[in-house]
Design a protein around this motif. Structure first.
Motif, PDB file in Angstrom:
ATOM      1  N   THR A   1      19.983   7.207  20.003  1.00 45.83           N
ATOM      2  CA  THR A   1      20.956   6.541  19.141  1.00 45.83           C
ATOM      3  C   THR A   1      20.213   5.851  18.003  1.00 45.83           C
ATOM      4  N   PRO A   2      20.423   6.298  16.769  1.00 43.37           N
ATOM      5  CA  PRO A   2      19.689   5.690  15.655  1.00 43.37           C
ATOM      6  C   PRO A   2      20.159   4.265  15.389  1.00 43.37           C
ATOM      7  N   LYS A   3      19.221   3.427  14.970  1.00 39.88           N
ATOM      8  CA  LYS A   3      19.546   2.036  14.634  1.00 39.88           C
ATOM      9  C   LYS A   3      19.822   1.944  13.132  1.00 39.88           C
ATOM     10  N   VAL A   4      20.987   2.409  12.735  1.00 40.21           N
ATOM     11  CA  VAL A   4      21.355   2.373  11.317  1.00 40.21           C
ATOM     12  C   VAL A   4      21.822   0.966  10.971  1.00 40.21           C
ATOM     13  N   VAL A   5      21.054   0.271  10.122  1.00 40.12           N
ATOM     14  CA  VAL A   5      21.373  -1.118   9.793  1.00 40.12           C
ATOM     15  C   VAL A   5      22.024  -1.267   8.421  1.00 40.12           C
ATOM     16  N   PHE A   6      21.903  -0.221   7.596  1.00 34.33           N
ATOM     17  CA  PHE A   6      22.467  -0.313   6.239  1.00 34.33           C
ATOM     18  C   PHE A   6      22.730   1.098   5.741  1.00 34.33           C
ATOM     19  N   THR A   7      23.909   1.314   5.143  1.00 36.52           N
ATOM     20  CA  THR A   7      24.232   2.617   4.576  1.00 36.52           C
ATOM     21  C   THR A   7      24.702   2.462   3.143  1.00 36.52           C
ATOM     22  N   ALA A   8      24.485   3.514   2.369  1.00 40.10           N
ATOM     23  CA  ALA A   8      24.911   3.527   0.965  1.00 40.10           C
ATOM     24  C   ALA A   8      25.153   4.964   0.542  1.00 40.10           C
TER      25      ALA A   8
ATOM     26  N   LEU B   1      17.107   1.771  10.422  1.00 35.31           N
ATOM     27  CA  LEU B   1      17.241   2.829   9.425  1.00 35.31           C
ATOM     28  C   LEU B   1      18.168   2.420   8.284  1.00 35.31           C
ATOM     29  N   VAL B   2      17.780   2.833   7.093  1.00 37.08           N
ATOM     30  CA  VAL B   2      18.596   2.665   5.889  1.00 37.08           C
ATOM     31  C   VAL B   2      18.852   4.063   5.357  1.00 37.08           C
ATOM     32  N   THR B   3      20.099   4.491   5.340  1.00 31.45           N
ATOM     33  CA  THR B   3      20.378   5.871   4.947  1.00 31.45           C
ATOM     34  C   THR B   3      21.779   6.002   4.360  1.00 31.45           C
TER      35      THR B   3
ATOM     36  N   GLY C   1      12.489  -4.558   2.712  1.00 25.67           N
ATOM     37  CA  GLY C   1      12.082  -4.684   4.103  1.00 25.67           C
ATOM     38  C   GLY C   1      13.199  -4.595   5.110  1.00 25.67           C
ATOM     39  N   LEU C   2      14.371  -4.085   4.683  1.00 25.58           N
ATOM     40  CA  LEU C   2      15.503  -4.021   5.604  1.00 25.58           C
ATOM     41  C   LEU C   2      15.309  -2.955   6.677  1.00 25.58           C
ATOM     42  N   GLY C   3      14.570  -1.902   6.345  1.00 30.96           N
ATOM     43  CA  GLY C   3      14.343  -0.823   7.296  1.00 30.96           C
ATOM     44  C   GLY C   3      13.632   0.330   6.616  1.00 30.96           C
ATOM     45  N   ILE C   4      13.452   1.434   7.339  1.00 29.83           N
ATOM     46  CA  ILE C   4      12.874   2.624   6.724  1.00 29.83           C
ATOM     47  C   ILE C   4      14.009   3.488   6.188  1.00 29.83           C
ATOM     48  N   GLY C   5      13.752   4.200   5.116  1.00 30.84           N
ATOM     49  CA  GLY C   5      14.804   4.975   4.482  1.00 30.84           C
ATOM     50  C   GLY C   5      14.730   6.452   4.808  1.00 30.84           C
ATOM     51  N   ILE C   6      15.889   7.070   4.982  1.00 27.87           N
ATOM     52  CA  ILE C   6      15.971   8.525   5.111  1.00 27.87           C
ATOM     53  C   ILE C   6      16.847   9.016   3.969  1.00 27.87           C
ATOM     54  N   ILE C   7      16.241   9.763   3.054  1.00 25.13           N
ATOM     55  CA  ILE C   7      16.939  10.187   1.845  1.00 25.13           C
ATOM     56  C   ILE C   7      16.726  11.684   1.616  1.00 25.13           C
ATOM     57  N   ALA C   8      17.522  12.259   0.743  1.00 27.83           N
ATOM     58  CA  ALA C   8      17.301  13.641   0.328  1.00 27.83           C
ATOM     59  C   ALA C   8      15.959  13.714  -0.400  1.00 27.83           C
ATOM     60  N   LYS C   9      15.174  14.742  -0.091  1.00 31.18           N
ATOM     61  CA  LYS C   9      13.852  14.857  -0.701  1.00 31.18           C
ATOM     62  C   LYS C   9      13.938  14.914  -2.219  1.00 31.18           C
ATOM     63  N   MET C  10      15.028  15.487  -2.725  1.00 31.51           N
ATOM     64  CA  MET C  10      15.209  15.580  -4.170  1.00 31.51           C
ATOM     65  C   MET C  10      15.330  14.209  -4.825  1.00 31.51           C
ATOM     66  N   ALA C  11      15.681  13.186  -4.031  1.00 35.58           N
ATOM     67  CA  ALA C  11      15.877  11.846  -4.573  1.00 35.58           C
ATOM     68  C   ALA C  11      14.576  11.054  -4.677  1.00 35.58           C
ATOM     69  N   LEU C  12      13.473  11.650  -4.252  1.00 35.42           N
ATOM     70  CA  LEU C  12      12.182  10.986  -4.360  1.00 35.42           C
ATOM     71  C   LEU C  12      11.586  11.270  -5.742  1.00 35.42           C
ATOM     72  N   GLU C  13      11.268  10.216  -6.471  1.00 30.79           N
ATOM     73  CA  GLU C  13      10.678  10.338  -7.802  1.00 30.79           C
ATOM     74  C   GLU C  13       9.277   9.723  -7.759  1.00 30.79           C
ATOM     75  N   PRO C  14       8.240  10.565  -7.631  1.00 27.47           N
ATOM     76  CA  PRO C  14       6.880  10.073  -7.416  1.00 27.47           C
ATOM     77  C   PRO C  14       6.428   9.004  -8.410  1.00 27.47           C
TER      78      PRO C  14
ATOM     79  N   ASP D   1      19.150   5.523  -4.729  1.00 29.92           N
ATOM     80  CA  ASP D   1      18.457   4.428  -5.408  1.00 29.92           C
ATOM     81  C   ASP D   1      18.702   3.103  -4.703  1.00 29.92           C
ATOM     82  N   VAL D   2      19.919   2.917  -4.212  1.00 35.59           N
ATOM     83  CA  VAL D   2      20.241   1.702  -3.459  1.00 35.59           C
ATOM     84  C   VAL D   2      19.473   1.691  -2.139  1.00 35.59           C
ATOM     85  N   ILE D   3      19.409   2.834  -1.473  1.00 30.06           N
ATOM     86  CA  ILE D   3      18.665   2.923  -0.210  1.00 30.06           C
ATOM     87  C   ILE D   3      17.208   2.535  -0.429  1.00 30.06           C
ATOM     88  N   LYS D   4      16.592   3.068  -1.476  1.00 28.37           N
ATOM     89  CA  LYS D   4      15.189   2.762  -1.748  1.00 28.37           C
ATOM     90  C   LYS D   4      15.002   1.276  -2.074  1.00 28.37           C
TER      91      LYS D   4
END
Length: 324
Positions: A217-224, A194-196, A237-250, A228-231
């Motif tokens: 237990t989540p496998k958090v490999v990178f935090t910020a 996880l990247v979050t 390819g570092l991991g899947i991201g979990i972000i605030a929905k508001m931070a998604l810009e289609p 924008d850094v998470i994305k």
């Protein structure tokens, strides 16, 4: 005792005891500040700052008490100035806000643009930081408003009013094994790196609670602190991201696949707050209402008269908050 002396000790304490930096920020001389601090200490009969040679090393216990009272006096003086400014020119002044990167980047731009169009003579200042930094800036009078989601226990000295609810989404690169999943399960995420967000930022506690409640237990490999850094690191390819929905810009994030995760994590509430006893100018009320339209002038005035967080929460308990 002079107000100038109180201002000097306050500013020195908030410039890491660096008298030179304080002098620069106040456009005065270092010897002048040192002299006034000594005069105040002589008058009070206690040392406010401990010294090693010519250098200040730390605030003494007596100094801590003096600084607390000095801060209260200076905030009262600022309130008097605000009252005078409101009656002399109700559309001119300054407004300072402390918040996180996510709020500053995604929630506030439209609000601020409209506000500045309406009040061109109001200087707006934005400070970004952790919830602890935001709380401290608001509590000591360095900023007018705090906007935060996490760690509400840090904001006990503030009137914190609910603005909106929001949740999260999961972002993965196209072609990822989860990209075509119709409805995510918490176990799907537990199996992935996880990247979050850094703990304490942008609803991170809700994420951790969800995993703990399922005995995972989540496998958090990178935090910020920055979505924008998470994305960026999801794209690498570092991991899947979990972000605030508001931070998604289609339009900008069309190389990523966004998956709804609102059913996995508890809803978070973003709040705006100010110090008890703060005189709110007309344009301050207007800013609050632009950010959260349900927070009209009368409701904010009622909240400002509350003495405890419980009273404030009860005042807003029947209000249906909008979703961001």
């Amino acid at each position: 005792m002079k107000l100038q002396q109180l201002r000097y000790i306050w500013e020195v304490a908030h410039h890491d005891l660096n008298v030179s930096a304080t002098a620069q920020s106040l456009y005065t001389s270092q010897p002048g500040i040192s002299k006034q601090i000594r005069l105040l200490e002589d008058e009070l009969g206690v040392e406010i700052f401990a010294r090693s040679g010519k250098h200040l090393t730390h605030v003494t216990p007596a100094g801590e008490a003096v600084l607390q009272s000095a801060g209260e006096v200076l905030r009262k003086i600022e309130s008097i100035r605000q009252v005078a400014q409101e009656y002399s020119n109700e559309r001119k002044g300054s407004l300072s806000i402390a918040t996180t990167h996510t709020q500053a980047r995604y929630a506030l731009p439209k609000v601020i643009t409209g506000f500045m169009d309406e009040y061109p003579e109001v200087a707006l200042h934005m400070h970004q930081g952790t919830p602890m930094q935001i709380a401290e800036l608001a509590a000591d009078g360095s900023v007018d408003f705090a906007i935060a989601t996490e760690a509400m226990e840090l904001f006990s000295d503030l009137i914190m009013m609910p603005c909106y609810r929001w949740n999260r989404c999961v972002v993965v690169p196209k072609g990822h094994v989860l990209a075509d999943v119709q409805k995510l399960d918490i176990h799907d995420l537990a199996d992935q790196p996880l990247v979050t967000y850094v703990f304490g930022f942008t609803g991170r506690s809700k994420l951790d609670e969800a995993f703990i409640n399922h005995g995972l237990t989540p496998k958090v490999v990178f935090t910020a602190t920055d979505a924008d850094v998470i994305k960026t690191y999801v794209r690498l390819g570092l991991g899947i991201g979990i972000i605030a929905k508001m931070a998604l810009e289609p339009e900008l994030d069309n190389d990523l696949v966004a998956l709804d995760a609102s059913h996995l994590f508890g809803t978070s509430v973003t709040r705006i707050g100010f110090r008890r006893g703060t005189f709110l100018r007309g344009f301050m009320y207007d800013f609050i209402e632009r950010f959260a339209p349900h927070l009209g002038h009368d409701l904010v005035r009622r909240a400002s008269g509350m003495h405890t967080r419980l009273e404030v929460d009860e005042l807003f308990s029947d209000i249906e908050l909008p979703e961001f």
